[in-house]
Design a protein around this motif. Structure first.
Motif, mmCIF file in Angstrom:
data_model
loop_
_atom_site.group_PDB
_atom_site.id
_atom_site.type_symbol
_atom_site.label_atom_id
_atom_site.label_comp_id
_atom_site.label_asym_id
_atom_site.label_seq_id
_atom_site.Cartn_x
_atom_site.Cartn_y
_atom_site.Cartn_z
ATOM 1 N N ILE A 102 0.732 -1.074 -0.154
ATOM 2 C CA ILE A 102 -0.196 0.034 0.027
ATOM 3 C C ILE A 102 0.862 1.167 0.082
ATOM 4 N N LEU A 103 0.101 2.208 -0.557
ATOM 5 C CA LEU A 103 1.063 3.512 -0.618
ATOM 6 C C LEU A 103 0.002 4.605 -0.371
ATOM 7 N N GLY A 104 0.365 5.513 0.542
ATOM 8 C CA GLY A 104 -0.358 6.857 0.637
ATOM 9 C C GLY A 104 -0.785 6.907 2.270
ATOM 10 N N GLY A 105 -1.759 7.451 2.484
ATOM 11 C CA GLY A 105 -2.210 7.860 3.870
ATOM 12 C C GLY A 105 -2.640 9.181 4.006
ATOM 13 N N VAL A 106 -1.642 10.287 3.400
ATOM 14 C CA VAL A 106 -2.042 11.451 3.652
ATOM 15 C C VAL A 106 -2.266 12.111 2.149
#
Ligand SMILES: [Zn+2]
Length: 306
Positions: A102-106
């Protein structure tokens, strides 16, 4: 937790999931004991930390990580879950768990890899919240046209984020973008992290990212532990051959086999990456582990006598 943890925890709770919000900064012993008590189905961490927990579980809990009941690994923060051999090692070490990158969050960026047998990159899930597949040439900063398989430095733009939204902002990662259909049947763009812009190595004109070397090392588990360091005389990208790689023996590997393993590893790197490295095998547990992102490059200055 402050950057990658809290936004993810809030998102998962909003989606109705119960989270056990413990960061890697709590330490490996506490984290493993909590996993033993709370029995979570999903573990979210960097792939190198998930590997580290596999190594430490028998000593801390008296049983392997494979027995802890984790069904899904959400790996983020560094390449790993997208590398076939690393994926296999993680899945086996955690008792057949499904491994997702996964990549991201903000900034409204969220990308997740699917269940396809062969890794297809991460599906872009928040395209209405952020532009996350725009590429530029890392040297000239000119735009790279996004066609199937295009490679470049990724710049991101938030479309709805209100607190200091990034506009064509780079964190220095190299990506490959795929626009063709995915094996899983889902449509839309996918992205794959290739490495850090400043981690690129060029050996006699051959370009290689440390993650690719890590994948070769993972294919030698259990003879090797999968941990490694690439030792450089000067900061990347230019490497005066041979590329020096230190790999670590597996816990059960006899020192008498180190020489053969070094030769085998060098041959595998030549076959898969077209680079002939100088390989040193060190004993299991020699290389330091990191709870956040593991730095594979070590710049030491020129070798003795050079
Ligand atoms: Zn897919």
């Amino acid at each position: 937790m402050y950057l990658a943890g809290v936004p993810l925890v809030r998102a998962l709770e909003t989606a109705g999931m119960r989270t056990v919000a413990v960061g890697a900064e709590s330490g490996t012993v506490k984290l493993l004991r909590l996993i033993g008590i709370m029995r979570p189905r999903v573990l979210a961490c960097t792939p190198s930390y998930a590997e580290h927990l596999i190594e430490r579980a028998p000593e801390v809990l008296g049983r392997p990580a494979a027995d802890l009941g984790v069904e899904i690994l959400l790996c983020a923060g560094e390449p790993g879950a997208g590398l076939p051999a690393v994926r296999r090692k993680l899945s086996e070490g955690w008792g057949g768990a499904r491994v997702h990158d996964i990549l991201g969050g903000v900034h409204g960026v969220i990308n997740v890899s699917c269940d396809a047998d062969e890794y297809q990159g991460m599906h872009v899930l928040g395209a209405d919240h952020a532009v996350t597949t725009q590429l530029i040439d890392p040297a000239t900063k000119e735009r790279v046209r996004v066609t199937d398989g295009a490679v470049g430095e990724r710049v991101k733009t938030a479309l709805r984020w209100q607190a200091a939204p990034p506009f064509r902002y780079s964190v220095g990662d190299m990506y490959q973008v795929f626009t063709g259909p995915c094996a899983c049947g889902r449509s839309g763009e996918r992205i794959k992290v290739i490495g850090r812009v400043d981690d690129l190595l060029i050996v006699k004109g051959v370009k290689v990212y440390p993650g690719a070397v890590k994948d070769v090392a993972a294919s030698f588990v259990p003879d090797l532990s999968g941990e490694l360091r690439i030792v450089l005389d000067q900061p990347p990208p230019r490497v005066v051959p041979p590329l020096r790689v230190t790999v670590e023996a597996g816990p059960g590997t006899e020192p008498s086999r180190y020489e053969d393993l070094a030769a085998g590893f060098a041959a595998a790197m030549h076959q898969r990456l077209s680079i002939r490295p100088q390989v040193t095998v060190v004993a299991a547990g020699t290389l330091p582990r990191a709870s956040h992102k593991t730095q594979l490059l070590e710049v030491t200055g020129p070798p003795a006598g050079a």
